[in-house]
Design a protein around this motif. Structure first.
Motif, PDB file in Angstrom:
ATOM      1  N   SER A  38      -2.190  -9.748   9.291  1.00 18.97           N
ATOM      2  CA  SER A  38      -3.613  -9.670   9.607  1.00 18.97           C
ATOM      3  C   SER A  38      -4.298 -11.001   9.319  1.00 18.97           C
ATOM      4  O   SER A  38      -3.860 -11.775   8.455  1.00 18.97           O
ATOM      5  N   LYS A  39      -5.418 -11.255  10.003  1.00 14.06           N
ATOM      6  CA  LYS A  39      -6.173 -12.493   9.746  1.00 14.06           C
ATOM      7  C   LYS A  39      -6.750 -12.521   8.335  1.00 14.06           C
ATOM      8  O   LYS A  39      -7.131 -13.573   7.837  1.00 14.06           O
ATOM      9  N   ASN A  40      -6.790 -11.382   7.669  1.00 13.22           N
ATOM     10  CA  ASN A  40      -7.271 -11.316   6.284  1.00 13.22           C
ATOM     11  C   ASN A  40      -6.157 -11.454   5.257  1.00 13.22           C
ATOM     12  O   ASN A  40      -6.418 -11.448   4.058  1.00 13.22           O
ATOM     13  N   ASP A  41      -4.909 -11.530   5.725  1.00 13.14           N
ATOM     14  CA  ASP A  41      -3.794 -11.686   4.788  1.00 13.14           C
ATOM     15  C   ASP A  41      -3.827 -13.085   4.180  1.00 13.14           C
ATOM     16  O   ASP A  41      -4.323 -14.038   4.772  1.00 13.14           O
ATOM     17  N   THR A  42      -3.265 -13.181   2.996  1.00 12.98           N
ATOM     18  CA  THR A  42      -3.376 -14.392   2.196  1.00 12.98           C
ATOM     19  C   THR A  42      -2.019 -15.046   1.980  1.00 12.98           C
ATOM     20  O   THR A  42      -1.006 -14.368   1.861  1.00 12.98           O
ATOM     21  N   ILE A  43      -2.045 -16.365   1.922  1.00 11.13           N
ATOM     22  CA  ILE A  43      -0.922 -17.154   1.415  1.00 11.13           C
ATOM     23  C   ILE A  43      -1.470 -17.912   0.205  1.00 11.13           C
ATOM     24  O   ILE A  43      -2.534 -18.529   0.285  1.00 11.13           O
ATOM     25  N   ARG A  44      -0.743 -17.828  -0.922  1.00  6.19           N
ATOM     26  CA  ARG A  44      -1.150 -18.523  -2.143  1.00  6.19           C
ATOM     27  C   ARG A  44      -0.109 -19.573  -2.503  1.00  6.19           C
ATOM     28  O   ARG A  44       1.080 -19.263  -2.560  1.00  6.19           O
ATOM     29  N   PHE A  45      -0.579 -20.778  -2.742  1.00  3.28           N
ATOM     30  CA  PHE A  45       0.275 -21.858  -3.204  1.00  3.28           C
ATOM     31  C   PHE A  45       0.036 -22.014  -4.708  1.00  3.28           C
ATOM     32  O   PHE A  45      -1.107 -22.106  -5.143  1.00  3.28           O
ATOM     33  N   SER A  61       3.255 -17.488  -2.266  1.00  2.32           N
ATOM     34  CA  SER A  61       3.276 -16.037  -2.133  1.00  2.32           C
ATOM     35  C   SER A  61       2.600 -15.676  -0.819  1.00  2.32           C
ATOM     36  O   SER A  61       1.503 -16.160  -0.534  1.00  2.32           O
ATOM     37  N   ILE A  62       3.259 -14.847  -0.023  1.00  2.00           N
ATOM     38  CA  ILE A  62       2.757 -14.459   1.288  1.00  2.00           C
ATOM     39  C   ILE A  62       2.493 -12.963   1.267  1.00  2.00           C
ATOM     40  O   ILE A  62       3.390 -12.172   0.966  1.00  2.00           O
ATOM     41  N   ASP A  63       1.257 -12.564   1.573  1.00  2.00           N
ATOM     42  CA  ASP A  63       0.883 -11.149   1.574  1.00  2.00           C
ATOM     43  C   ASP A  63       1.142 -10.503   2.923  1.00  2.00           C
ATOM     44  O   ASP A  63       0.941 -11.121   3.974  1.00  2.00           O
ATOM     45  N   PHE A  64       1.550  -9.235   2.866  1.00  4.20           N
ATOM     46  CA  PHE A  64       1.791  -8.389   4.030  1.00  4.20           C
ATOM     47  C   PHE A  64       1.133  -7.037   3.769  1.00  4.20           C
ATOM     48  O   PHE A  64       0.787  -6.713   2.641  1.00  4.20           O
ATOM     49  N   SER A  65       1.061  -6.236   4.806  1.00  7.92           N
ATOM     50  CA  SER A  65       0.621  -4.852   4.651  1.00  7.92           C
ATOM     51  C   SER A  65       1.645  -4.110   3.789  1.00  7.92           C
ATOM     52  O   SER A  65       2.849  -4.377   3.881  1.00  7.92           O
ATOM     53  N   ARG A  85      -1.653  -1.652  -2.532  1.00  9.01           N
ATOM     54  CA  ARG A  85      -2.461  -2.216  -1.444  1.00  9.01           C
ATOM     55  C   ARG A  85      -1.863  -3.426  -0.755  1.00  9.01           C
ATOM     56  O   ARG A  85      -2.432  -3.930   0.212  1.00  9.01           O
ATOM     57  N   VAL A  86      -0.733  -3.944  -1.264  1.00  9.02           N
ATOM     58  CA  VAL A  86      -0.178  -5.162  -0.672  1.00  9.02           C
ATOM     59  C   VAL A  86       1.317  -5.258  -0.969  1.00  9.02           C
ATOM     60  O   VAL A  86       1.792  -4.803  -2.000  1.00  9.02           O
ATOM     61  N   THR A  87       2.027  -5.851  -0.023  1.00  4.16           N
ATOM     62  CA  THR A  87       3.409  -6.273  -0.224  1.00  4.16           C
ATOM     63  C   THR A  87       3.382  -7.790  -0.219  1.00  4.16           C
ATOM     64  O   THR A  87       2.730  -8.390   0.643  1.00  4.16           O
ATOM     65  N   SER A  88       4.064  -8.415  -1.172  1.00  7.37           N
ATOM     66  CA  SER A  88       4.079  -9.878  -1.252  1.00  7.37           C
ATOM     67  C   SER A  88       5.505 -10.389  -1.330  1.00  7.37           C
ATOM     68  O   SER A  88       6.323  -9.857  -2.084  1.00  7.37           O
ATOM     69  N   LEU A  89       5.780 -11.432  -0.572  1.00 13.04           N
ATOM     70  CA  LEU A  89       7.023 -12.180  -0.665  1.00 13.04           C
ATOM     71  C   LEU A  89       6.703 -13.470  -1.398  1.00 13.04           C
ATOM     72  O   LEU A  89       5.793 -14.198  -0.999  1.00 13.04           O
ATOM     73  N   SER A  90       7.421 -13.740  -2.474  1.00 14.39           N
ATOM     74  CA  SER A  90       7.219 -14.973  -3.230  1.00 14.39           C
ATOM     75  C   SER A  90       8.466 -15.834  -3.130  1.00 14.39           C
ATOM     76  O   SER A  90       9.592 -15.335  -3.212  1.00 14.39           O
TER      77      SER A  90
END
Length: 167
Positions: free
Chosen positions: A73-80, A92-96, A144-149
């Motif tokens: 989604s356009k609201n999903d986040t990537i964190r460095f 870290s990359i967020d997914f539904s 509320r979120v799945t994250s791949l780190s």
């Protein structure tokens, strides 16, 4: 004796061979090299928001690019995330949350089984893959979120004295 030496050499050789995680991510992610400074990340992603969380520098971007073939989604986040020397050491990359089963299977297909059974704490599922020459993958599922780190722990260590560290 020769067989023992050959076995030892084979073990050492296989111990330093890069695996699939290092082959893909050993030089960095998202056009950034591991060890990059926050200014480089902000130059690449000018819409990023720089924050500090428990003293750790983070840069967060909203980003809808597909990752591992999964639409985001356009609201999903990537964190460095940056280490104590302000060097890029993780992303870290967020997914539904609904993407967890498919992302889990894609990671198994690409990198093999996680190193141990999943950890479950307060409803959070955490899977971690074996360290591959400094590249560490983890998959985290919360309500509320799945994250791949993707972390990188093979940056050159700072050269400190005991006195520098307060001892």
């Amino acid at each position: 004796m020769n067989k023992t030496l050959l076995s030892l050499l084979l073990c050492l050789t296989f111990g330093v061979t890069a695996g699939p995680a290092y082959d893909l991510f050993g030089d960095g992610v998202f056009s950034l090299k591991w060890g990059a400074q926050p200014e480089s990340v902000m130059a690449t992603y000018p819409s990023g928001k720089k924050t500090k969380n428990f003293g750790i520098t983070l840069i967060e971007i909203k980003d809808d690019r597909a990752v591992f073939g999964l639409n985001r989604s356009k609201n999903d986040t990537i964190r460095f995330a940056f280490d104590s020397e302000n060097r890029l050491s993780g992303v870290s990359i967020d997914f539904s949350p609904n993407d967890f089963p498919m992302l889990h299977q894609k990671l198994i297909t690409q990198f093999g089984q996680p190193q141990s059974p999943p950890s479950v704490m307060s409803g959070t599922v955490i899977l971690v893959w074996e360290n591959d020459n400094g590249v560490i993958l983890s998959l985290n599922r919360q309500a509320r979120v799945t994250s791949l780190s993707i972390g990188f722990d093979a940056l050159q260590k700072p050269k400190n004295t005991k006195e520098d560290l307060g001892f």
